[in-house]
Design a protein around this motif. Sequence first.
Motif, PDB file in Angstrom:
ATOM      1  N   THR A  21      85.236  79.820   2.604  1.00 16.02           N
ATOM      2  CA  THR A  21      86.138  79.983   3.744  1.00 16.02           C
ATOM      3  C   THR A  21      85.833  78.895   4.755  1.00 16.02           C
ATOM      4  O   THR A  21      84.843  78.192   4.639  1.00 16.02           O
ATOM      5  CB  THR A  21      85.963  81.362   4.408  1.00 16.02           C
ATOM      6  OG1 THR A  21      84.630  81.458   4.874  1.00 16.02           O
ATOM      7  CG2 THR A  21      86.275  82.496   3.457  1.00 16.02           C
ATOM      8  N   GLU A  48      93.342  68.310   4.044  1.00 18.08           N
ATOM      9  CA  GLU A  48      94.793  68.368   4.219  1.00 18.08           C
ATOM     10  C   GLU A  48      95.114  69.395   5.307  1.00 18.08           C
ATOM     11  O   GLU A  48      94.618  70.522   5.269  1.00 18.08           O
ATOM     12  CB  GLU A  48      95.445  68.799   2.906  1.00 18.08           C
ATOM     13  CG  GLU A  48      96.948  68.902   2.964  1.00 18.08           C
ATOM     14  CD  GLU A  48      97.503  69.375   1.629  1.00 18.08           C
ATOM     15  OE1 GLU A  48      98.272  70.372   1.650  1.00 18.08           O
ATOM     16  OE2 GLU A  48      97.172  68.777   0.597  1.00 18.08           O
ATOM     17  N   THR A  57      97.881  75.473   7.880  1.00 16.35           N
ATOM     18  CA  THR A  57      97.001  75.577   6.718  1.00 16.35           C
ATOM     19  C   THR A  57      96.066  74.373   6.689  1.00 16.35           C
ATOM     20  O   THR A  57      96.516  73.235   6.825  1.00 16.35           O
ATOM     21  CB  THR A  57      97.816  75.622   5.407  1.00 16.35           C
ATOM     22  OG1 THR A  57      98.717  76.733   5.465  1.00 16.35           O
ATOM     23  CG2 THR A  57      96.903  75.788   4.206  1.00 16.35           C
ATOM     24  N   ARG A  59      93.133  72.727   4.250  1.00 17.08           N
ATOM     25  CA  ARG A  59      92.558  72.753   2.906  1.00 17.08           C
ATOM     26  C   ARG A  59      91.600  71.576   2.796  1.00 17.08           C
ATOM     27  O   ARG A  59      91.928  70.462   3.200  1.00 17.08           O
ATOM     28  CB  ARG A  59      93.669  72.625   1.869  1.00 17.08           C
ATOM     29  CG  ARG A  59      93.193  72.686   0.452  1.00 17.08           C
ATOM     30  CD  ARG A  59      94.355  72.378  -0.516  1.00 17.08           C
ATOM     31  NE  ARG A  59      93.921  72.353  -1.877  1.00 17.08           N
ATOM     32  CZ  ARG A  59      93.249  71.366  -2.462  1.00 17.08           C
ATOM     33  NH1 ARG A  59      92.921  70.301  -1.778  1.00 17.08           N
ATOM     34  NH2 ARG A  59      92.891  71.432  -3.718  1.00 17.08           N
ATOM     35  N   GLU A  61      88.244  69.892   0.233  1.00 17.69           N
ATOM     36  CA  GLU A  61      87.486  70.010  -1.011  1.00 17.69           C
ATOM     37  C   GLU A  61      86.158  69.292  -0.859  1.00 17.69           C
ATOM     38  O   GLU A  61      86.102  68.123  -0.499  1.00 17.69           O
ATOM     39  CB  GLU A  61      88.260  69.420  -2.180  1.00 17.69           C
ATOM     40  CG  GLU A  61      87.551  69.626  -3.501  1.00 17.69           C
ATOM     41  CD  GLU A  61      88.396  69.280  -4.700  1.00 17.69           C
ATOM     42  OE1 GLU A  61      87.892  69.452  -5.816  1.00 17.69           O
ATOM     43  OE2 GLU A  61      89.546  68.848  -4.520  1.00 17.69           O
ATOM     44  N   VAL A  81      87.119  74.082  -3.379  1.00 14.83           N
ATOM     45  CA  VAL A  81      88.237  74.052  -2.443  1.00 14.83           C
ATOM     46  C   VAL A  81      88.018  75.125  -1.381  1.00 14.83           C
ATOM     47  O   VAL A  81      87.793  76.288  -1.689  1.00 14.83           O
ATOM     48  CB  VAL A  81      89.584  74.278  -3.176  1.00 14.83           C
ATOM     49  CG1 VAL A  81      90.726  74.345  -2.176  1.00 14.83           C
ATOM     50  CG2 VAL A  81      89.817  73.173  -4.194  1.00 14.83           C
ATOM     51  N   HIS A  83      89.672  76.760   2.252  1.00 15.59           N
ATOM     52  CA  HIS A  83      90.953  76.794   2.949  1.00 15.59           C
ATOM     53  C   HIS A  83      90.968  77.861   4.037  1.00 15.59           C
ATOM     54  O   HIS A  83      90.185  78.804   4.016  1.00 15.59           O
ATOM     55  CB  HIS A  83      92.104  77.022   1.971  1.00 15.59           C
ATOM     56  CG  HIS A  83      92.038  78.358   1.286  1.00 15.59           C
ATOM     57  ND1 HIS A  83      91.259  78.585   0.195  1.00 15.59           N
ATOM     58  CD2 HIS A  83      92.645  79.529   1.566  1.00 15.59           C
ATOM     59  CE1 HIS A  83      91.389  79.837  -0.187  1.00 15.59           C
ATOM     60  NE2 HIS A  83      92.202  80.434   0.626  1.00 15.59           N
ATOM     61  N   ARG A  84      91.883  77.655   4.977  1.00 18.59           N
ATOM     62  CA  ARG A  84      92.098  78.598   6.075  1.00 18.59           C
ATOM     63  C   ARG A  84      93.564  78.520   6.464  1.00 18.59           C
ATOM     64  O   ARG A  84      94.138  77.439   6.535  1.00 18.59           O
ATOM     65  CB  ARG A  84      91.218  78.234   7.261  1.00 18.59           C
ATOM     66  CG  ARG A  84      91.219  79.214   8.399  1.00 18.59           C
ATOM     67  CD  ARG A  84      90.514  80.520   7.983  1.00 18.59           C
ATOM     68  NE  ARG A  84      90.585  81.512   9.022  1.00 18.59           N
ATOM     69  CZ  ARG A  84      89.600  81.770   9.874  1.00 18.59           C
ATOM     70  NH1 ARG A  84      88.474  81.102   9.812  1.00 18.59           N
ATOM     71  NH2 ARG A  84      89.740  82.686  10.798  1.00 18.59           N
ATOM     72  N   ARG A  85      94.176  79.662   6.724  1.00 22.48           N
ATOM     73  CA  ARG A  85      95.586  79.716   7.100  1.00 22.48           C
ATOM     74  C   ARG A  85      95.725  80.604   8.327  1.00 22.48           C
ATOM     75  O   ARG A  85      95.213  81.717   8.346  1.00 22.48           O
ATOM     76  CB  ARG A  85      96.406  80.273   5.945  1.00 22.48           C
ATOM     77  CG  ARG A  85      97.879  80.172   6.166  1.00 22.48           C
ATOM     78  CD  ARG A  85      98.616  80.533   4.898  1.00 22.48           C
ATOM     79  NE  ARG A  85     100.029  80.305   5.120  1.00 22.48           N
ATOM     80  CZ  ARG A  85     100.986  80.922   4.483  1.00 22.48           C
ATOM     81  NH1 ARG A  85     100.692  81.799   3.548  1.00 22.48           N
ATOM     82  NH2 ARG A  85     102.228  80.671   4.755  1.00 22.48           N
TER      83      ARG A  85
END
Length: 135
Positions: A21, A48, A57, A59, A61, A81, A83-85
């Motif tokens: 996360t 990204e 969002t 993202r 890596e 990877v 990610h957080r949204r």
Amino acid sequence: MFRTDPFAEFDRFFRPVGRPTLPLDAVRREHEVEVCIDLPGVARDDIEVSVDDRYLTVRAERVADTRDDDTVLIGERRFGVLHRRLRLAEELDADGLSADYADGVLRIVIPIRESATPRRVEIGVGTPQLEGAEA
């Protein structure tokens, strides 16, 4: 300033242990919200940031630097990877969003719409109206 899906927060407690996360800090300033995410060891080209339908969002890596024949003695860093949204509130100007990355910290700045910023309203001097009198 941020609205989240109530079930997303519920899911947060039931994620499998070890799922990557992106913890973040979000601070409201006078005319903007600043979001900072620590991403040490991640190349800028592997990050990204996107906005779609008021969802921000992020993202990233992070690639492990071990070889196939290595024996990992302690492995506490997270790889893969991440990610957080976040759902952005209507008061935030998603079109004006900007991002920069320096020293392992991703900084995202989201302007607050001018119509959403507090302002002082002047109170005029009026004439008292008598009860029953027509204006």
